[in-house]
Design a protein around this motif. Structure first.
Motif, PDB file in Angstrom:
ATOM      1  N   ASP A 119       0.835  -1.197   0.000  1.00 56.40           N
ATOM      2  CA  ASP A 119       0.000   0.000   0.000  1.00 56.40           C
ATOM      3  C   ASP A 119       0.872   1.250   0.000  1.00 56.40           C
ATOM      4  O   ASP A 119       1.994   1.235   0.518  1.00 56.40           O
ATOM      5  N   MET A 140      -7.663   3.619  -4.742  1.00 55.00           N
ATOM      6  CA  MET A 140      -8.846   3.173  -4.021  1.00 55.00           C
ATOM      7  C   MET A 140      -9.744   4.390  -3.821  1.00 55.00           C
ATOM      8  O   MET A 140      -9.623   5.117  -2.852  1.00 55.00           O
ATOM      9  N   TRP A 143     -11.944   4.685  -0.519  1.00 55.15           N
ATOM     10  CA  TRP A 143     -11.257   4.764   0.762  1.00 55.15           C
ATOM     11  C   TRP A 143     -10.574   6.109   0.888  1.00 55.15           C
ATOM     12  O   TRP A 143      -9.740   6.469   0.068  1.00 55.15           O
TER      13      TRP A 143
END
Length: 165
Positions: A119, A140, A143
């Motif tokens: 990540d 993402m 998120w």
């Protein structure tokens, strides 16, 4: 074509890591925000309980970039992963694939350790977003990152301490 070498950072690299962190902060328009010292990196990277790992990229033997990672954990995967806190390549080394080689080394570590993901976060204006897309990272969109720091962190911690009395 210069030779790119990726190697694990050693304690003697603390001054180089700090220099790269300062250069990255300047690029990210936060030059005055860096509070870290060489001693912080020494303690937390090579002390009794290291909390991060770093790799150094060299271009013909000269430091040209670094990546600093730490282990995280996915409750859904039931496995650890690596979080890339910082990736920085000096401007004159960016055309030689240094960043890609640093991230390939991170991916190799993750796979060798049985980790399921890597990540990272990227500023919305950073042109490196295209680089991450080309490598295969996916944004993402659902998120959103949140962070608790400074006075808000101290205030919430005080609430927890008050409950213990």
């Amino acid at each position: 074509m210069p030779t790119v070498t990726i190697r694990p950072a050693v304690e003697e690299d603390c001054s180089t890591i700090l220099r790269f962190v300062r250069e990255l902060a300047e690029f990210e328009r936060e030059a005055d925000a860096v509070k870290a010292t060489e001693e912080d990196f020494r303690r937390d990277g090579w002390g009794p309980q290291p909390v991060f790992e770093a790799l150094i990229a060299e271009l013909d033997g000269t430091p040209a970039g670094f990546v600093l990672t730490f282990r995280n954990f996915s409750t859904w995967e039931g496995r650890p992963g690596l979080y890339v806190e910082d990736l920085y390549v000096t401007p004159d080394a960016r055309r030689y694939g240094v960043g890609r080689k640093l991230l390939a080394a991170v991916a190799q570590r993750a796979v060798e350790r049985g980790y399921r993901r890597v990540d990272l976060s990227v500023l919305d204006w950073n042109p490196a977003r295209g680089f991450y897309d080309r490598i295969g990272f996916s944004q993402m969109k659902e998120w959103l990152p949140y962070r608790l720091t400074g006075e808000a962190l101290a205030n919430l911690a005080a609430e927890g301490l008050a409950g213990e009395k």
